[in-house]
Design an enzyme around this catalytic site. Sequence first.
Site, short mmCIF file in Angstrom:
data_model
loop_
_atom_site.label_atom_id
_atom_site.label_comp_id
_atom_site.label_asym_id
_atom_site.label_seq_id
_atom_site.Cartn_x
_atom_site.Cartn_y
_atom_site.Cartn_z
N ARG A 1 23.10 -28.18 107.80
CA ARG A 1 22.80 -26.88 108.30
C ARG A 1 21.81 -25.71 107.83
NH1 ARG A 1 28.30 -24.58 105.04
NH2 ARG A 1 29.41 -26.95 106.14
N HIS B 1 35.00 -27.54 111.21
CA HIS B 1 34.66 -26.16 110.50
C HIS B 1 33.41 -25.28 110.96
CE1 HIS B 1 34.26 -27.48 105.74
NE2 HIS B 1 33.72 -26.32 106.03
N TYR C 1 38.84 -27.59 97.50
CA TYR C 1 37.69 -29.04 97.94
C TYR C 1 37.72 -30.08 97.03
CZ TYR C 1 34.88 -26.38 101.32
OH TYR C 1 34.42 -25.72 103.09
N THR D 1 40.94 -29.64 102.24
CA THR D 1 39.57 -29.55 102.65
C THR D 1 39.39 -30.84 103.81
OG1 THR D 1 38.99 -27.88 102.42
CG2 THR D 1 37.56 -28.64 104.24
N SER E 1 39.42 -20.04 100.10
CA SER E 1 38.13 -21.01 99.86
C SER E 1 38.33 -21.27 98.67
CB SER E 1 36.80 -20.87 100.22
OG SER E 1 35.99 -22.11 99.75
N LYS F 1 43.23 -29.85 106.31
CA LYS F 1 42.52 -29.81 107.33
C LYS F 1 41.18 -30.07 107.42
CE LYS F 1 39.82 -24.60 107.07
NZ LYS F 1 38.75 -25.57 107.49
#
Length: 269
Positions: free
Chosen positions: A62, A152, A27, A53, A4, A128
């Site tokens: 979250r 994700h 990202y 992404t 990542s 993705k």
Amino acid sequence: MALSSWATSSVEEVASTGPGIRFFQLYVYKDRNVVEQLVRRAERAGFKAIALTVDTPRLGRREADIKNRFTLPPHLTLKNFEGLNLGKMDKSNDSGLASYVAGQIDRSLSWKDVKWLQTITTMPILVKGVMTAEDTRLAIQSGAAGIIVSNHGARQLDYVQATISCLEEVVKAAQGRVPVFLDGGVRRGTDVFKAMALGASGIFIGRPVVFSLAAEGELGVRKVLQMLREEFELTMALSGCRSLSEITRNHIVTENDGPRTVSRFSVHF
């Protein structure tokens, strides 16, 4: 493996561990100069593809992160951004990660950015976060070299479909023009077999590796990978498959299939 952008080890550090097939999970930041630097560093470090992404224009709600006011501990930074004043998350009343994403990530990301990435790297671009036939066709039209079916880890949108239930739709839309990979929900070798039968070219796993790393370190990761391999090979054997090419759609039944007789598999010696 896929590394990542937000990893706490840099692309150079990971590359120094030895040979391997590595993708860079990108990202896209508002500052495209930062993106260009990242991509060029990954390419120099020997990474083989970009996993773009596309499902995070904003961070999902979250709740555990909000409750815990999640941020990186002081001894860790986002290593790929050191020296760019982008490597640390500020403390927040909610989630440090959510605040970081809101301030840095480009919400205007669109299909034209796939074409832009192709102008700055020779690495293939895998998209993705695709889960529909429509987005599959658009991704291919935009020049994507592959699709990663991903939700994700179901951490972005609550009640989102499981990736295994979206896989066949994406594979059919791709029509063999690009490889389609599955990400998410794989816990056993039988899950790998099911994904292959539905047309996946490969499978990514996340939580089993993280959990085993937390439990037993490097030895735990080796153990979980070996368990998945052994379960997968056993499933192949008991399904009469001598090679990957012999795994077909006929080996599984989904809820969308009509009534059918039970197949009788051949046993090969």
